[in-house]
Design a protein around this motif. Structure first.
Motif, mmCIF file in Angstrom:
data_model
loop_
_atom_site.group_PDB
_atom_site.id
_atom_site.type_symbol
_atom_site.label_atom_id
_atom_site.label_comp_id
_atom_site.label_asym_id
_atom_site.label_seq_id
_atom_site.Cartn_x
_atom_site.Cartn_y
_atom_site.Cartn_z
ATOM 1 N N GLY A 615 0.836 -1.187 -0.020
ATOM 2 C CA GLY A 615 0.014 0.078 0.053
ATOM 3 C C GLY A 615 0.661 1.211 0.066
ATOM 4 N N HIS A 675 -5.855 3.190 -1.028
ATOM 5 C CA HIS A 675 -6.115 2.434 -2.350
ATOM 6 C C HIS A 675 -6.259 0.988 -1.844
ATOM 7 N N ALA A 676 -5.904 0.487 -0.646
ATOM 8 C CA ALA A 676 -6.074 -0.980 -0.393
ATOM 9 C C ALA A 676 -6.170 -1.187 1.255
ATOM 10 N N SER A 690 -2.853 -7.649 0.605
ATOM 11 C CA SER A 690 -3.291 -6.471 0.390
ATOM 12 C C SER A 690 -4.612 -6.671 -0.618
ATOM 13 N N SER A 692 -7.414 -4.542 -2.753
ATOM 14 C CA SER A 692 -7.571 -3.310 -3.249
ATOM 15 C C SER A 692 -9.186 -3.123 -3.041
ATOM 16 N N THR A 693 -9.677 -1.891 -2.981
ATOM 17 C CA THR A 693 -10.849 -1.532 -2.744
ATOM 18 C C THR A 693 -12.013 -2.235 -3.443
ATOM 19 N N GLY A 802 -11.869 -3.627 -11.955
ATOM 20 C CA GLY A 802 -12.173 -4.266 -10.770
ATOM 21 C C GLY A 802 -13.694 -4.707 -10.793
#
Length: 1910
Positions: A615, A675-676, A690, A692-693, A802
């Motif tokens: 991140g 971002h994560a 991690s 991600s959103t 995504g």
């Protein structure tokens, strides 16, 4: 063709000829101060490769010349020791003789004493036109490098390598064409074009050559050619049997058979070949050649009688005979007439010994080749070199920098140098060492070097043509690691000296003279703001070589690289896996860093290998230029790829501990980044992961909510491993991917099967499609046409990065590794309820996270609200959309019953109700309820019929339902993401279906209505995994079926225009209501369709969303891509349409576009732009309102955007209309149209394109109106302002109308773009249709109008007035009293004292006030007829006459005899000033004498004193009539009234267009001549600028010569007899007077006088133009044209400037009187181009356009001129000047164009003049930038400093001026330049008057003087 030489042989530039020692500072070569060209740094490097090794100071002579000069000096020195008495004289004489012999070439015409030295090519004697033989040393892309005799090197541009006939054929070929035609080592003959100073490197010259055969064979004809002659030719084309040849001449061609060519030679089109002439076909003008190399090398040119030197070609072999030996060569005679010389380096033997002269006895026969020819001096150089004689280039067995230890001394040239034999392989190479290179110290005698001895030598360079090398014996040459560029190796550490520092970096020099660049980023570890402080010039520092490419070396001074002991990478093969090295970052991106190594090698470190925490952003930890230690993780040298890692020692994890792709892991949230989500993976080893959103959920909205709720410590039960990047694990929490992992998500191509549907996610979107990723880096691509069912959709609008998608595999290519997918919903639709199931699952998790902070983290309240149960609650509130229910037990939970679920029951506030639970939103704590009877009855039956447990009752409720069963359902509630449905066939069971799918989340969804019937498929029965919900799947649109009920409803809902419908408001926009009605129908109500009134404020204020109302259908809009589904119907809710029997069709028919001018209309603002406000008048009609029409107050105009917001109601009046576009042009104020103009009809805006005058009709503007305006331009001087008052309408504000009161500098309070309030004073229309509007900015104009004198009748003598200075001449000045009246002040009346320079004391624009005590402006005289006003600034009267008497008409009576002075002489009479008054009277021609006077001018002169009788006095009109007849005056006066002693000095008026003649007004019936004179007075003079001639008074004369010709007929008989008697005498007097006037340069007044003058001076354009002006003053235009034509025929053709003046006058004539004007001017212009210099003619026409302000024509003309005369600096400057005056954009691009077009030697002048223009008319900052750039290039040019300082002083910024002076005086210049700067600085400070600053400058100058002396 070679350009003509600009310098004759006698005026060649002098070269430096002084001997200099080798400097210890090779960085700054010394230059003689007395050298006439040292300031230009003119020098040319002589040796082929010596430019790379500058040793000591540079000289303009070759080393050999230096050596010979040194030898001669030594000889003279020894001779001087023997003869001391004659030492000085002989030494001087010898040196001069030697310099003459060395400095110029001698030719064949040698007489007397033979020269001492052989001819050699040096920079002193090389000149354009010289023919040379050379060998090609380099073949580049754009040029060739040719090695010439004497070690010189020349350049051949690609365009000069062949004749233009081959341009298209050769350049069209692919690749570089020069390497295909030429090769290194090829011998070529060339012609010198020019010598240019090398701008890139000081002290060097460039010799530009041409290989064009048209120049080489100039003078060749077919008659000259003979068999056996060797000729060069181009290969023009390749045929079957041979080659067509071209010799550069059109007179003959050639042919070469294929069997006669050399087999090893590759021939292409354009190749230059040498051939022997075999035969000549004179009939067909064809010569036949043979290309056998042996034959060519043996062919000797025959002796020809009468051969010209032009026919000699370099490389031609001749038979020669030794004539004599010279000190450094041999003189030969050849071809009977010619003599040539061979220098010592071109002898027959390769190693000539000291007794070489013995081999060349007189008359010895030898074969030689011509080396060079100088046609000017007829000098010829020859060569006996055996290689060259055999027509081959000498070999080059040595390389620069090679060291040979045992080199044999062959010859010692005393005072010159050594000839060595270097033992090179395969053959020895002759090497010459000059005296300068023998030793480091100065050597005068070389006694220790003897022939046969051996020495150690290092090669400096190689002369390709002569075949010998240049060497050095200096000990310093063998020291150091770097001697040449070839010695430089990447990574080596060297010591160098800083020689220059600039913004881009530092230039450093090694001890050997090799230079390198240290870029700015490599000067230090960190960024340097001021590099000059870090690197001092002259400092010696350590550097490390980064790379060497094309002799360009880059080094670094970064300490970390200098001290690095790690291995370096200089090529991609050096990158071995595991290698640890240092590099530096060149670029940082999101996915990693780019690292640079030595020699340009580059690698990439992905973000996972940067050693960053998950991140963390790379740019936050690293910066560009930073040195990093990295490890090679992998490399592919063939692909030039290196993978790097910043993790030097990666943690090793066993295979058992490593997580595998596609496996499931658990993780705990560590932290949340923007971002994560960073999680700690629960595994055997400690790993970070991690998420991600986008990977938190399948639904985009839930992913954002989930991230907002997550906190450290939250544990994920299931996470899918997507990828592993180092120690970082990429995870996903998407439910779709986790479920698919059990079925093995594909990891490589082998696991993918075509036609299968696989879950994945979008990783990238481009214009042509989408990329879908699975596990790891396995990625597929879906083209645009396969990604969406709607082909018009855009991928970026249909998907997001995504997004979870289902992809259908179309194709798998195992060879390329490409996977082709389809994302179409029709192919990828879901087959289960996983999408909506994940939705409810995430909603449950988010609801629990919301309660994580509270004590009760369980959702216990939800257990009381199970789906389908009956709940009792209280009505809390009633809303427009439904009823809000509150619950006694749960205060924070609310229920909601929509109108559709109310079952028609009206619940009152506070009442108790029982309702059935349809849906529970746990995150919002909201329960959807229903009061429908079917749900309540169902619940009662279930509770009464069964007493069993809850689970059993629930099973019975869904009895009969099976998965995959198709059911009919009714829409009960429409949610954002799903529908709540009821199943009537199954006892109204409640189900849930998603409105979208994985692939359609971003696609606009189908709209559903309450009560709508749909078809669904049962996917999952209620269970804990579905949270007790029945999950359904709607059938796709293509598979949807309509029930009979919906069909009937659809059939009934077929609406027509005019139908009345019930509609529900769904949205309220500023300009429309959006409604829905029927089943699936949508419409809108325009803001103008709400009320019957024309306009009302906020008509939507009484409406709410959800409100139901009646509406009338007005129209159905055309379907388009944008509105095919929404807002198709146009509705109206006007009361008059809803009530009554109004037929809508008739109403629409009446609504036809019928609008007239001045009609008042109203509308609403729907858009506000920079200058326009757009209104909607109705659904179809738009209106536009200009900003300046909205108000006349400046503050309101400034804030007009705030005054007109979208939706504001505005009422105005129609000015014009466009029926086709249905567009109105409106104004806010009411206006009247006079004279019936446009009254009652519509002005169509479309007509403006065909008739531009329509815009200028301006019917809404009248004189006296007050308007709002915006200043468009501030006119120069006292021109006033140009104010915009309309979109295309401008008015002018006179200088006197700027302020209410008379103030100094009234323009100071105004600036361009400022809004102003102005009043219209006058509107005038020209004959051409243009409109001129005069404005005033005097705000309180009403009531104060008399403050400006508008009429001359309001003025009277002695009246005090005020005004501004308009113009200043040497005779006085003019002032502006108002916009219509100007007054004159003579020089004598400017002041009581003497005014030396009127322009200084009375500058243009100065206020001259009548109320000023110091400047009382008083009217002296007023002449109404001529509109002339004369004023004075004198404070006291020059006479004792009182003011009242001076202008008192009552003091003079008819019959009085008065004395006066002639003020002006006209052809119709005399104007006489009465003594002791200011009054002027007129004595008509008929009242002058009793006798006939035919010519008044010859008899009377201005200033003569006369006596006259008053005949008539008109006090009202201020007129006095006088008579001078002898019969009127009883007492005689002096004859003719003359008194030579009392003549007054006359005032010569030089500006005829500013000062008009002073006339007294008379009635036409009394004096009919005046009407003619007044009509002709308006004719403008011709405006022609003469270089050497002032404007004459001729323009001031009013032509009234031929007037009253019938006066003689009215004379009585007595006068006739007297006239006849004295005719002879009077004629003689007139002739005598005319001749005297001509002798005194008086202006001619008649055509006859002009004829006499032009016959005497036929070439004087001045006389011809004045003659034309006379005809124009007589209104005889055709006569003026004929005079112009006659002048053009008469003036001698050599007098081009005189002819150009006539053409210019002709332009002005046609511009004023031509019809049509532009066509007439252009005809004259085209004619002028045929006779005069086109550039001058263009400039003359441009000057006329600028004077007459024809800007459009000037722009077009300048555009043509910059193309036609693109090399003219003046043309580009004129264009830039016009650009700046018009304040146009794009000046910088124009400057760049000019610099590309102009020759380089004009760049300095152009940039300086452009900078001055920027200072004067443009942006001073741009001018400063230009001056600063010039000063960086030429810091020591004081002329640049002077011009720069002058411009800044003119602007007046004291701080900038002083800072610039300080920079200048701190320069290191020679004393005379510093004196100039100090003197200019001191003068400036004296002008400022600051004593302290003056003393400071003096002190600094003294300090400089002391330091210089010290």
């Amino acid at each position: 063709m070679a350009p003509p030489s600009k310098k004759s042989n006698s005026k060649k530039p002098k070269r430096v000829d002084k001997l200099r020692r080798a400097s210890k500072k090779p960085f700054k070569p010394r230059i003689r101060q007395n050298d006439p060209v040292h300031s230009e740094a003119i020098a040319l490097q002589m040796e082929d490769e010596v430019p790379d090794f500058p040793r000591g100071g540079k000289s303009l002579l070759s080393r050999q010349e230096h050596d010979e000069i040194r030898a001669e000096v030594d000889a003279e020195f020894e001779a001087g020791e023997r003869k001391m008495k004659k030492k000085n004289s002989k030494t001087t004489k010898k040196i001069h003789v030697m310099e003459d012999d060395m400095g110029s070439l001698f030719g064949g015409g040698i007489t007397g004493k033979l020269p001492r030295f052989a001819n050699r090519i040096t920079l002193k004697n090389i000149s354009p036109g010289m023919k040379l033989w050379g060998v090609i040393a380099e073949v580049n892309e754009k040029d060739l490098v040719v090695s010439l005799p004497g070690g010189l090197r020349g350049l051949v541009r690609a365009s000069e390598a062949f004749d233009p006939v081959f341009d298209d054929e050769i350049k069209d070929a692919e690749g570089n064409f020069l390497p295909r035609i030429f090769h290194i080592g090829q011998l070529v003959s060339c012609v010198v074009l020019q010598l240019d100073d090398d701008k890139k490197e000081k002290g060097k010259w460039k010799i530009w050559l041409s290989l064009r055969l048209s120049l080489l064979h100039k003078g060749f004809t077919l008659d000259v050619l003979q068999e056996g002659m060797v000729l060069a030719a181009y290969v023009k084309s390749i045929e079957d049997h041979g080659y067509i040849l071209h010799f550069g001449l059109p007179s003959f061609t050639g042919f070469l058979p294929k069997n006669s060519q050399a087999e090893d030679v590759e021939i292409n089109t354009g190749t230059i070949l040498q051939g022997v002439l075999r035969s000549i076909d004179k009939a067909h003008k064809v010569v036949y050649l043979s290309c056998d190399p042996d034959t060519i090398s043996k062919c000797v040119t025959k002796d020809l009688k009468g051969i010209s030197i032009d026919l000699l070609i370099p490389g031609m072999m001749v038979n020669a005979r030794v004539q004599s030996t010279l000190e450094n060569g041999v003189m030969l005679s050849f071809l009977i007439y010619f003599t040539g010389t061979v220098d010592i380096f071109h002898l027959q033997t390769t190693f000539p010994s000291s007794n070489w002269k013995d081999d060349y006895n007189q008359n010895k026969k030898v074969n030689a080749r011509i080396l060079f020819i100088d046609p000017t001096t007829r000098a010829v150089g020859l060569t006996l070199n055996p290689h060259l004689v055999n027509n081959k280039a000498p070999p080059c067995p040595v390389k620069t920098g090679d060291i040979y230890d045992h080199s044999k001394v062959v010859r010692v040239d005393r005072g010159l140098g050594l000839l060595l034999e270097v033992p090179s392989i395969p053959a020895s190479t002759p090497t010459y060492v000059t005296l300068f290179d023998v030793a480091d110290e100065e050597v005068r005698k070389m006694e220790k070097y003897r022939e046969g001895s051996h020495v150690r030598v290092r090669i400096l360079g190689f002369r390709n043509l002569e075949g010998f090398a240049m060497g050095t014996l200096k000990a310093s040459a063998f020291e150091g690691s770097v001697f040449t560029h070839s010695d430089v190796k990447p990574g080596m550490v060297v010591k160098a000296k800083v020689i220059a520092v600039d913004s881009f970096g530092a230039i450093v020099q090694f001890s050997s003279g090799v230079k390198a660049l240290c870029p700015l980023r490599h000067m230090s570890e960190f960024d340097i703001v001021k590099p000059r402080k870090k690197f001092k010039v002259g400092a010696e520092l350590m550097f490390r070589v980064l790379g060497c490419k094309s002799k360009r070396i880059t080094v670094t001074h970064k300490k970390s690289l200098l001290k690095s002991k790690l291995a370096i990478i200089t090529s991609y093969t050096d990158a071995i896996d595991g290698l640890i090295t240092h590099g530096w970052i060149t670029k940082i991106e999101k996915h990693g860093c780019f690292i640079r190594f030595y020699n340009g090698v580059q690698g990439f470190a992905p973000s996972s290998e940067l050693g960053l925490e998950p991140g963390c952003d790379a740019s936050s930890m690293y910066h560009v230029g930073q040195v990093v230690k990295c490890r090679v993780a992998g490399s592919v040298p063939a692909s030039r790829r290196i993978n790097l890692s910043f993790i030097i020692k990666p943690t090793r994890i066993s295979e058992d501990d490593m997580v595998k792709l596609g496996s499931m892991v658990r993780g705990t949230v560590d932290r949340v980044t923007p971002h994560a989500i960073i999680v700690n993976v629960t595994a055997k080893c400690c790993l970070k992961g991690s998420i991600s959103t986008e990977h938190l959920a399948d639904h985009q909205g839930h992913a954002a909510l989930m991230k907002a709720m997550l906190k450290p410590g939250y544990e994920f039960d299931q996470l899918l491993v997507l990828d592993v990047e180092g120690n970082n694990v990429i995870l996903s929490a998407k439910y779709s991917l986790i479920n698919s992992a059990e079925q093995q998500l594909p990891l490589d191509l082998t696991q993918i099967r075509p036609n299968s549907v696989v879950h994945g996610y979008i990783c990238n979107i481009i214009e042509t499609g989408c990329f879908v990723r699975f596990l790891g880096r396995l990625t597929g691509f879906s083209p645009r046409h396969k990604a969406m069912d709607d082909q018009r959709a855009v991928p970026s609008e249909s998907f997001y990065i995504g997004q979870s998608v289902r992809s259908n595999i179309l194709d798998v290519n195992s060879e390329t590794g490409r996977i082709t997918l389809s994302l179409k919903q029709s192919r990828c639709l879901s087959t289960d309820a996983s999408f909506i199931q994940e939705y409810f699952l995430l909603e449950e998790k988010i609801a629990k996270l919301q309660l994580s902070d509270s004590k009760d983290s369980e959702l216990k309240w939800a257990e009381s609200f199970n789906i389908g149960t009956v709940i009792e609650g209280k009505v809390h509130d009633a809303k427009d959309l439904g009823v809000v229910i509150s619950f006694e037990k749960y205060n924070d939970v609310f229920g909601f019953i929509t109108h559709h679920q109310s079952n028609g029951t009206k619940a009152e506030k506070g009442s108790m109700v029982q309702a059935v639970v349809l849906d529970v939103a746990k995150t919002e704590r909201l329960v959807d309820l229903s009061l429908k009877a079917e749900f309540l009855d169902r619940q009662k039956e279930e509770s009464s019929n069964s007493q069993t447990g809850k689970k059993k009752r629930r099973r019975e409720a869904f009895k009969g339902l099976q998965p995959q069963q198709t059911v009919n359902a009714i829409v009960e509630i429409v949610k954002e993401n799903y529908l709540v449905l009821s199943l009537p066939e199954y006892n109204y069971a409640i189900g849930y279906a998603s409105v979208s799918d994985y692939n359609t989340q971003k696609v606009p969804q189908k709209q559903f209505l309450h009560g709508q019937n749909v078809t669904a498929i049962v996917m999952a029965l209620p269970s804990p995994s579905t949270f007790g919900r029945l999950l359904l799947l709607l059938k796709s649109v293509s598979e949807a079926t309509e029930t009979s009920c919906s069909k009937r409803a659809k059939k009934k809902s077929s609406y027509n225009v005019g139908s009345l419908v019930q509609a529900e408001i769904t949205d309220i926009k500023p300009l429309e209501l959006r409604l829905k009605f029927g089943i699936g129908f949508h419409g809108r109500v325009h803001i103008t369709e709400v009320s019957d009134e024309n306009v009302s404020e906020n008509p939507f204020s009484n409406y709410r969303i959800g409100q139901t109302l009646s509406a009338r259908i007005m129209a159905k809009a055309n379907k388009s891509a944008n509105n095919s589904k929404h807002h198709q119907w146009e509705l109206s809710i006007k009361p008059e349409l809803l009530t009554g029997s109004i037929e809508v069709e008739n109403k629409l028919a009446d609504a036809e576009f019928r609008i007239s001018t001045r009609q008042q209309v109203a509308g609403y603002v729907y858009k506000v732009e920079n200058e326009w406000i757009w209104l909607t008048i109705s659904r179809h009609i738009k209106g536009q309102l200009f900003i300046l029409d909205t108000s006349c107050e400046p503050n309101e105009l400034q804030e007009f955007r705030k005054r007109f917001e979208v939706g504001k109601a505005v009422s105005g009046y129609v000015l014009s209309a466009n029926k086709e576009k249905k567009l109105l042009r409106m104004v806010l104020r009411q206006f009247s149209v006079s004279d019936g103009l446009l009254n009652g009809k519509v002005l169509n805006l479309d007509d403006q394109h065909s008739n531009p005058s329509i815009e200028n009709l301006i019917p809404h503007i009248r004189e006296g109106d007050t308007l709002g305006g915006r200043i468009s331009k501030i006119l120069p001087g006292v021109g006033g302002l140009l104010v915009q008052i309309g979109p295309h309408l401008y008015g002018k504000v006179h200088f006197t109308e700027l302020e209410v009161s008379w103030v100094s500098d009234p323009l100071s309070s105004y600036h361009e773009g400022q809004f102003v309030k102005c009043k219209v004073l006058e509107i005038s229309h020209s004959e051409k249709g243009t409109v001129h509007v005069d404005l005033s900015l005097r705000s309180s104009l009403n009531g104060m109008h008399n403050e400006r004198v508008e009429k001359i009748g309001n003025l009277h003598p002695n009246m005090l007035v005020q005004g501004y200075v308009k113009n200043v001449t040497s005779k006085g000045c003019f002032i502006m009293l108002s916009r219509k009246l100007d007054a004159r002040i003579l020089l004598a009346n400017l002041s009581d004292g003497y005014v030396e320079k009127p322009e200084r004391e009375f500058p243009v624009g100065k206020l001259v006030s009548g109320s000023d005590e110091n400047l009382k402006c008083r009217v002296l005289s007023v002449e109404p007829l001529s509109q002339r006003i004369e004023v004075t600034l004198k404070t006291s009267s020059a006479t004792s006459v009182t003011n009242s008497r001076a202008n008192d008409f009552s003091s003079i009576l008819v019959g009085d005899i008065i004395s006066g002075t002639i003020k002006r002489v006209e052809s119709f009479g005399l104007f006489i000033t009465i003594n002791e008054t200011n009054m002027v009277g007129l004595c008509h021609k008929s009242e002058l004498s009793d006798d006939l006077i035919t010519n008044i001018e010859t008899k009377y002169k201005v200033g003569d004193r006369v006596t006259a009788k008053i005949l008539k006095v008109d006090e009202e009109r201020h007129r006095i009539s006088l008579g001078m007849k002898n019969s009127y005056i009883k007492e005689p006066t002096q004859e003719n009234g003359f008194d030579d002693d009392t003549q007054l000095s006359t005032f010569l008026e030089n500006n005829s267009h500013e000062i008009q003649n002073l006339d007294i007004e008379y009635e036409d019936e009394e004096y009919p001549v005046l009407s003619q004179a007044e009509s002709r007075a308006s004719i403008l003079p011709l405006e022609v600028d003469f270089d050497d001639v002032d404007h004459s008074n001729l323009d001031d004369t009013v032509s009234q010569n031929q007037i009253l010709t019938n006066e003689a007929n009215t004379m009585d008989e007595k006068n006739k007899r007297q006239a006849k008697k004295k005719a002879k005498e009077k004629k003689e007097q007139e002739i005598r007077a005319a001749e005297e006037r001509l002798m005194q340069n008086d202006a001619p007044r008649t055509a006859d006088e002009f004829e006499k003058l032009v016959r005497g001076s036929p070439n004087s354009s001045f006389l011809w133009i004045k003659y034309m002006a006379l005809m124009l003053s007589l209104a005889d235009i055709e006569k003026a044209r004929s005079i112009a034509e006659r002048a053009l025929r008469t003036i001698n053709i050599r007098e081009e400037s005189e002819k150009l003046n006539i053409w210019t006058a002709y332009f002005n004539l046609e511009n004023e009187y031509g019809n049509p004007r532009e066509e007439a001017v252009m005809k004259v212009f085209q004619r002028a181009l045929q006779y005069c210099d086109p550039k001058k003619v263009h400039l003359a026409l441009l000057g006329m356009c600028e004077r007459t302000e024809q800007h459009k024509l000037a722009d077009e003309l300048l555009e043509k001129m910059t193309k036609k005369f693109k090399h003219s600096c003046k043309v580009w400057l004129r264009r830039i000047q016009l650009f700046l005056k018009q304040h146009q954009d794009g000046v910088q691009s124009l400057i760049n164009r000019a610099l590309l077009c102009l020759p380089r030697h004009k760049h300095i002048k152009f940039i300086i003049q452009t900078a001055i223009l920027e200072f004067k008319s443009g942006v001073p900052d741009r001018g400063r930038s230009m001056f600063e750039g010039m000063l960086r290039e030429y810091p020591k040019r004081t002329d640049l400093w002077s011009v720069y300082l002058d411009q800044e002083i003119r602007l007046g910024d004291v701080d900038i001026i002083r800072a610039l002076f300080e920079r200048g005086i701190n320069l290191s210049l020679e004393p005379r330049k510093m004196k100039f700067l100090f003197k200019k600085y001191l003068e400036y400070e004296k002008s400022q008057g600051d004593d302290e600053r003056i003393e400071s400058v003096k002190r600094k100058a003294l300090e400089y003087a002391n330091s210089t002396l010290a």
